[in-house]
Design a protein around this motif. Structure first.
Motif, PDB file in Angstrom:
ATOM      1  N   GLU A   1       0.886  -1.166   0.000  1.00  0.00           N
ATOM      2  CA  GLU A   1       0.000   0.000   0.000  1.00  0.00           C
ATOM      3  C   GLU A   1       0.924   1.217   0.000  1.00  0.00           C
ATOM      4  O   GLU A   1       1.787   1.340   0.869  1.00  0.00           O
ATOM      5  CB  GLU A   1      -0.899  -0.016   1.249  1.00  0.00           C
ATOM      6  N   SER A   2       0.767   2.100  -0.979  1.00  0.00           N
ATOM      7  CA  SER A   2       1.595   3.306  -1.036  1.00  0.00           C
ATOM      8  C   SER A   2       0.830   4.413  -1.743  1.00  0.00           C
ATOM      9  O   SER A   2       0.407   4.221  -2.878  1.00  0.00           O
ATOM     10  CB  SER A   2       2.905   3.028  -1.773  1.00  0.00           C
ATOM     11  N   PRO A   3       0.639   5.576  -1.077  1.00  0.00           N
ATOM     12  CA  PRO A   3       1.013   5.856   0.307  1.00  0.00           C
ATOM     13  C   PRO A   3       0.216   4.962   1.263  1.00  0.00           C
ATOM     14  O   PRO A   3      -0.893   4.545   0.941  1.00  0.00           O
ATOM     15  CB  PRO A   3       0.607   7.317   0.495  1.00  0.00           C
ATOM     16  N   THR A   4       0.787   4.710   2.435  1.00  0.00           N
ATOM     17  CA  THR A   4       0.106   3.864   3.411  1.00  0.00           C
ATOM     18  C   THR A   4      -1.041   4.625   4.066  1.00  0.00           C
ATOM     19  O   THR A   4      -1.160   5.845   3.922  1.00  0.00           O
ATOM     20  CB  THR A   4       1.074   3.445   4.520  1.00  0.00           C
ATOM     21  N   SER A   5      -1.864   3.899   4.786  1.00  0.00           N
ATOM     22  CA  SER A   5      -2.915   4.525   5.584  1.00  0.00           C
ATOM     23  C   SER A   5      -2.263   5.278   6.768  1.00  0.00           C
ATOM     24  O   SER A   5      -1.114   5.018   7.125  1.00  0.00           O
ATOM     25  CB  SER A   5      -3.878   3.467   6.110  1.00  0.00           C
ATOM     26  N   VAL A   6      -2.975   6.198   7.323  1.00  0.00           N
ATOM     27  CA  VAL A   6      -2.682   6.901   8.589  1.00  0.00           C
ATOM     28  C   VAL A   6      -1.446   7.804   8.544  1.00  0.00           C
ATOM     29  O   VAL A   6      -1.545   8.995   8.824  1.00  0.00           O
ATOM     30  CB  VAL A   6      -2.582   5.928   9.798  1.00  0.00           C
ATOM     31  N   VAL A   7      -0.270   7.229   8.190  1.00  0.00           N
ATOM     32  CA  VAL A   7       0.953   8.052   8.228  1.00  0.00           C
ATOM     33  C   VAL A   7       1.423   8.464   6.826  1.00  0.00           C
ATOM     34  O   VAL A   7       2.343   9.260   6.684  1.00  0.00           O
ATOM     35  CB  VAL A   7       2.091   7.342   8.997  1.00  0.00           C
ATOM     36  N   PHE A   8       0.832   7.892   5.789  1.00  0.00           N
ATOM     37  CA  PHE A   8       1.056   8.299   4.395  1.00  0.00           C
ATOM     38  C   PHE A   8       2.524   8.225   3.971  1.00  0.00           C
ATOM     39  O   PHE A   8       3.048   9.110   3.312  1.00  0.00           O
ATOM     40  CB  PHE A   8       0.420   9.678   4.131  1.00  0.00           C
ATOM     41  N   GLU A   9       3.161   7.114   4.369  1.00  0.00           N
ATOM     42  CA  GLU A   9       4.506   6.804   3.881  1.00  0.00           C
ATOM     43  C   GLU A   9       4.408   6.416   2.409  1.00  0.00           C
ATOM     44  O   GLU A   9       3.491   5.680   2.029  1.00  0.00           O
ATOM     45  CB  GLU A   9       5.017   5.539   4.565  1.00  0.00           C
ATOM     46  N   THR A  10       5.382   6.840   1.610  1.00  0.00           N
ATOM     47  CA  THR A  10       5.412   6.402   0.210  1.00  0.00           C
ATOM     48  C   THR A  10       6.547   5.389   0.021  1.00  0.00           C
ATOM     49  O   THR A  10       7.576   5.466   0.693  1.00  0.00           O
ATOM     50  CB  THR A  10       5.631   7.597  -0.735  1.00  0.00           C
ATOM     51  N   HIS A  11       6.314   4.459  -0.895  1.00  0.00           N
ATOM     52  CA  HIS A  11       7.280   3.382  -1.138  1.00  0.00           C
ATOM     53  C   HIS A  11       7.678   3.338  -2.610  1.00  0.00           C
ATOM     54  O   HIS A  11       6.947   3.841  -3.465  1.00  0.00           O
ATOM     55  CB  HIS A  11       6.666   2.039  -0.758  1.00  0.00           C
ATOM     56  N   TRP A  62      -5.871   5.218  -2.498  1.00  0.00           N
ATOM     57  CA  TRP A  62      -5.494   6.617  -2.271  1.00  0.00           C
ATOM     58  C   TRP A  62      -5.141   7.315  -3.581  1.00  0.00           C
ATOM     59  O   TRP A  62      -5.583   8.441  -3.831  1.00  0.00           O
ATOM     60  CB  TRP A  62      -4.301   6.674  -1.299  1.00  0.00           C
ATOM     61  N   ALA A  63      -4.327   6.659  -4.404  1.00  0.00           N
ATOM     62  CA  ALA A  63      -3.828   7.326  -5.616  1.00  0.00           C
ATOM     63  C   ALA A  63      -4.831   7.266  -6.766  1.00  0.00           C
ATOM     64  O   ALA A  63      -4.847   8.161  -7.619  1.00  0.00           O
ATOM     65  CB  ALA A  63      -2.502   6.703  -6.044  1.00  0.00           C
ATOM     66  N   THR A  64      -5.669   6.244  -6.797  1.00  0.00           N
ATOM     67  CA  THR A  64      -6.547   5.951  -7.937  1.00  0.00           C
ATOM     68  C   THR A  64      -5.683   5.703  -9.189  1.00  0.00           C
ATOM     69  O   THR A  64      -4.508   6.109  -9.219  1.00  0.00           O
ATOM     70  CB  THR A  64      -7.578   7.064  -8.263  1.00  0.00           C
ATOM     71  N   PRO A  65      -6.235   5.080 -10.239  1.00  0.00           N
ATOM     72  CA  PRO A  65      -5.416   4.865 -11.442  1.00  0.00           C
ATOM     73  C   PRO A  65      -4.967   6.167 -12.106  1.00  0.00           C
ATOM     74  O   PRO A  65      -4.067   6.143 -12.954  1.00  0.00           O
ATOM     75  CB  PRO A  65      -6.338   4.059 -12.356  1.00  0.00           C
ATOM     76  N   LEU A  66      -5.535   7.296 -11.742  1.00  0.00           N
ATOM     77  CA  LEU A  66      -5.098   8.554 -12.357  1.00  0.00           C
ATOM     78  C   LEU A  66      -3.726   8.982 -11.854  1.00  0.00           C
ATOM     79  O   LEU A  66      -2.960   9.611 -12.571  1.00  0.00           O
ATOM     80  CB  LEU A  66      -6.103   9.676 -12.082  1.00  0.00           C
ATOM     81  N   PHE A  67      -3.421   8.669 -10.603  1.00  0.00           N
ATOM     82  CA  PHE A  67      -2.165   9.139 -10.013  1.00  0.00           C
ATOM     83  C   PHE A  67      -1.115   8.050  -9.850  1.00  0.00           C
ATOM     84  O   PHE A  67       0.030   8.328  -9.544  1.00  0.00           O
ATOM     85  CB  PHE A  67      -2.433   9.802  -8.655  1.00  0.00           C
TER      86      PHE A  67
END
Ligand code: PLP
Length: 388
Positions: free
Chosen positions: A155-165, A187-192
């Protein structure tokens, strides 16, 4: 006719391929509010049951309105196939259970969606499946953990703390280890973010969020290669029974028409709000991928979190807000606030906020379609009242 290639055209384009409506048909797919479909002869019935021809049989399997939604999501994510579900959690559980069996081990990134975490900690061990959690930012740790695992859950960004991977690197590690990779892309949807194009096998969504966009339905979807979807269709989807209803699929297709407009507006408003919050002395930290590490995201959505400074009363802040309403979920037209302290005190075991040490000073914000200047005024009042 040329096939639509851009997301904007895909979203606006009709979804009538699954229907044989002829010329003069509607521009909106009909809602096939029916449990079953009939056949003109035994031979026709046999052809469908034998898998020689695809026709809807029963709405726990296929339904044309749902198929229109599935075709649209597959096109948006760039996958060969997709399957709609009654909720994001139905998509998650039916996906992981299709690829795991007793004796298997899976790896998930920390700070994945809290109910996904509960599923992995509470139900999977009862089925003889072990789960290990890793810091998704640490690729060495991911590489070590995924060795011998059957599934890597991302999951990226993650829930709650919004870490990106680095999703492409994580997917490559899964592939090298022979594990199937799955990502929650709500969170990102296929658009992002289009993780399948970065090598992730299966991309799933809570369609209750941005895809619906109007806070009026709960739904889910998983997208991937035909062989992976076949496995889900063979092992879990028809038996666990978490199918998407035709009316919900209609709402989702309607919501998708404005996905790009909504997301761009919400992204711009959320950035404006987050930048304003970053300058405030009452705010110790802003967890927003647009102000930090974007990791290749084409856009940064409108869900993020802040951590309030020591002297700020978190409860007072949330209670003072008027435009940001207290509530769970996100992705709709309305702005929302959720204090982590409430989640930390939530009843029951296997609470990821507790287990991963989320700060009780963290507050999640969802920025909706309201005027950002009014949202900032609301936040200014909340911080003013809470910082005394
Ligand atoms: C809400 C949510 C889910 C669960 O989706 P439901 O539709 O509520 O079942 C999964 N992942 C994320 C990131 C979510 O926010």
């Amino acid at each position: 006719m040329t096939d639509p290639t851009t997301a904007a055209t895909l979203l606006a384009h009709d979804d009538l391929a699954a229907f044989d409506l002829g010329a003069g048909g509607p521009v909106v797919p009909p809602i096939f509010q029916t449990s079953l479909f009939t056949f003109e002869s035994v031979a026709a019935m046999e052809a469908v049951f034998a898998g020689e021809r695809r026709q809807a049989i029963y709405s726990r399997g296929d339904n044309p309105t749902v198929m229109a939604f599935e075709a649209k999501l597959a096109a948006l994510e760039g996958t060969a196939a997709a399957r709609g579900f009654a909720s994001g959690m139905a998509a998650i559980s039916s996906t992981v259970l299709a690829f795991l069996e007793a004796g298997d081990r899976m790896v998930a990134v920390r700070h994945c969606y809290p109910d996904a975490y509960r599923l992995f900690r509470r139900l999977l061990p009862r089925l003889g499946i072990t789960v290990e959690f890793v810091d998704g930012r640490d690729l060495d740790a991911v590489a070590r953990a995924v060795e011998g695992a059957k599934l890597l859950y991302l999951e990226s960004p993650t829930s709650v703390v919004f870490e990106t991977h680095d999703v492409a690197a994580q997917a490559a590690l899964a592939r090298a280890a022979g594990a199937v990779s799955v990502i929650d892309n709500s969170w990102a949807t296929p658009l992002f973010q289009q993780p399948h194009k970065s090598g992730v096998d299966l991309v799933l969504h809570s369609a209750s969020k941005y895809i619906s966009g109007h806070s009026d339905t709960v739904a889910g979807v998983v997208c991937g290669a035909r062989a992976h979807l076949d496995r889900i269709n063979r092992l879990t989807y028809p038996f666990l029974g978490g199918k998407l209803a035709p009316f919900e699929a209609f709402l989702l297709l309607r919501g998708l028409r404005t996905l790009e407009l909504r997301l761009k507006r919400q992204e711009a408003s959320a950035l404006q709000v987050a930048r304003w919050l970053r300058e405030r002395p009452e705010v110790a930290k802003v967890n927003h991928p647009g102000l930090g590490n974007r990791q290749g995201l084409a856009g940064t959505s409108s869900l993020f979190s802040i951590e309030l400074a020591e002297n700020v009363d978190v409860t007072r802040f949330c209670d003072t807000l008027r435009l940001f309403r207290l509530g769970v979920s996100w992705g709709g037209h309305e702005s929302l606030v959720f204090p982590a302290a409430v989640g930390l005190r939530q009843a029951g075991e296997h609470n990821s906020l507790v287990d991963f040490g989320v700060s009780p000073r963290l507050v999640r914000l969802h920025v909706g379609l309201e005027d950002p200047a009014e949202l900032i005024a609301d936040l200014a009042e909340g911080l003013g009242a809470a910082g005394q």
